[in-house]
Write an enzyme that holds these catalytic residues in place. Structure first.
Site, PDB file in Angstrom:
ATOM      1  N   LYS A  52     -44.471 -36.134 -58.368  1.00  0.00           N
ATOM      2  CA  LYS A  52     -45.461 -35.657 -57.393  1.00  0.00           C
ATOM      3  C   LYS A  52     -44.771 -34.770 -56.356  1.00  0.00           C
ATOM      4  O   LYS A  52     -45.254 -33.694 -56.022  1.00  0.00           O
ATOM      5  CB  LYS A  52     -46.153 -36.847 -56.701  1.00  0.00           C
ATOM      6  CG  LYS A  52     -47.142 -37.562 -57.596  1.00  0.00           C
ATOM      7  CD  LYS A  52     -47.643 -38.879 -56.997  1.00  0.00           C
ATOM      8  CE  LYS A  52     -48.518 -39.606 -58.010  1.00  0.00           C
ATOM      9  NZ  LYS A  52     -48.935 -40.948 -57.601  1.00  0.00           N
ATOM     10  N   GLN A  96     -48.283 -45.330 -53.113  1.00  0.00           N
ATOM     11  CA  GLN A  96     -48.117 -45.549 -54.551  1.00  0.00           C
ATOM     12  C   GLN A  96     -48.389 -47.016 -54.892  1.00  0.00           C
ATOM     13  O   GLN A  96     -47.888 -47.927 -54.239  1.00  0.00           O
ATOM     14  CB  GLN A  96     -46.688 -45.147 -54.968  1.00  0.00           C
ATOM     15  CG  GLN A  96     -46.425 -45.171 -56.458  1.00  0.00           C
ATOM     16  CD  GLN A  96     -47.216 -44.130 -57.247  1.00  0.00           C
ATOM     17  OE1 GLN A  96     -47.580 -43.075 -56.731  1.00  0.00           O
ATOM     18  NE2 GLN A  96     -47.499 -44.426 -58.500  1.00  0.00           N
ATOM     19  N   ASP A 119     -56.071 -39.683 -52.860  1.00  0.00           N
ATOM     20  CA  ASP A 119     -56.068 -40.486 -54.083  1.00  0.00           C
ATOM     21  C   ASP A 119     -57.496 -40.869 -54.487  1.00  0.00           C
ATOM     22  O   ASP A 119     -57.734 -41.245 -55.638  1.00  0.00           O
ATOM     23  CB  ASP A 119     -55.297 -41.793 -53.811  1.00  0.00           C
ATOM     24  CG  ASP A 119     -54.113 -41.978 -54.722  1.00  0.00           C
ATOM     25  OD1 ASP A 119     -54.022 -41.288 -55.747  1.00  0.00           O
ATOM     26  OD2 ASP A 119     -53.278 -42.849 -54.397  1.00  0.00           O
TER      27      ASP A 119
END
Ligand code: GUN
Length: 292
Positions: A52, A96, A119
């Protein structure tokens, strides 16, 4: 059979975003910022986070990775989230998953300001998506729809069968694809491990989305001729013939199913790269809406 090349589509999207970000920088003197917070040392998460970050750098997004130790408390992580909620240089926040067991993931997701929820996991974001309002669509389901669109595979009126019902993929993918919108408007069935015979459902699919996390589960006999197959699985399996001793495989038995499918995504190189491309896209959207 046509191979759906997620790596290529993702590279195209990144090239488009790079141009857009440079234009935004010239106009505003600022660039989009993304913070990725990783807690502990889960090896798979470390690889995802590194990829990422690398992709952010490629397109000109200011990305930082905050690494916190495995014994981090929920309060300490909440403090970090709060800090970045209030920091105007960062337009997107990604924590995460999975998190260590002492931390309640739901509490953390709810703490992220929905305007920075790139997200798409916050219940507010999910609710907006379900009701068809503009919002951040979570990256993997958004990547699935984008792949179909870029290959001009219109799901409208088609029977999309999704195997798997996770909050991250199965459920949001179903809700996206059933919407009365362009490159959606599908007839959607969601099936999962409680089905006595899952092939009853998968055989009906015009478009099959495999997202249950079982390596090679979908076999040739379980699908019909001409099916479009989107494989969301990313399973690392033991393989002594490779240098690392492991290999990445999807939820679909690629060798068998590719003999009958009209289109199919490979693993790796299918949906995986698209997830990152959609994260970058959501971060640019966050910047344009709240950072300029
Ligand atoms: N873990 C696996 N996939 C994801 C993702 O898309 N976002 C986050 N935050 N964690 C993940």
């Amino acid at each position: 059979m046509i191979l759906i090349d997620g790596k290529k589509v993702s590279a195209d999207i990144k090239a488009e975003l790079k141009i857009e970000i440079e234009e935004l920088r010239l106009k505003t003197g600022k660039v989009p910022g993304l913070v990725v917070i990783i807690v502990g040392d889960n090896p798979a998460s470390e690889v995802y986070v590194r990829n990422k970050h690398k992709s952010c750098v490629e397109v000109g997004i200011n990305s930082i990775v905050v690494e916190m130790p495995a014994e981090t408390t929920q309060e300490q992580l909440l403090e970090q989230v709060k800090y970045f909620n209030e920091n105007p240089d960062f337009h997107g926040i990604l924590v995460q998953l999975p998190l260590p067991k002492q931390i309640n993931e739901d509490v953390i997701i709810r703490a992220i300001d929905p305007i920075k929820d790139v997200d798409g996991f916050h219940p507010t974001t999910v609710g907006e998506m379900v009701t068809g309002n503009p919002t951040y669509v979570s990256c993997t389901p958004a990547g699935v729809v984008e792949l179909l669109a870029r290959y001009d595979i219109d799901p409208a009126g088609k029977h999309v069968v999704i195997v798997g019902r996770s909050n991250i993929v199965g459920k949001p993918a179903a809700l996206l694809l059933m919407q009365k919108k362009k490159f959606a408007n599908a007839i959607v069935t969601v099936c999962h491990s409680a089905a006595k015979d899952i092939s009853v459902y998968t055989k009906q699919a015009d478009i099959l989305v495999a997202a249950m996390g079982v390596p090679g589960f979908i076999k040739k006999e379980m699908v019909k001729e001409g099916v479009v197959v989107i494989d969301v699985g990313t399973n690392r399996i033991y393989d002594p013939t490779t240098k690392s001793g492991t290999r990445l495989v999807g939820d679909v038995d690629f060798e068998g199913v590719s003999q009958v499918a009209s289109y199919i995504t490979p693993v790796p190189g299918g949906v995986g790269p698209m997830t990152i491309a959609m994260l970058l896209k959501n971060t640019v959207k966050a910047f344009k809406e709240h950072g300029m």
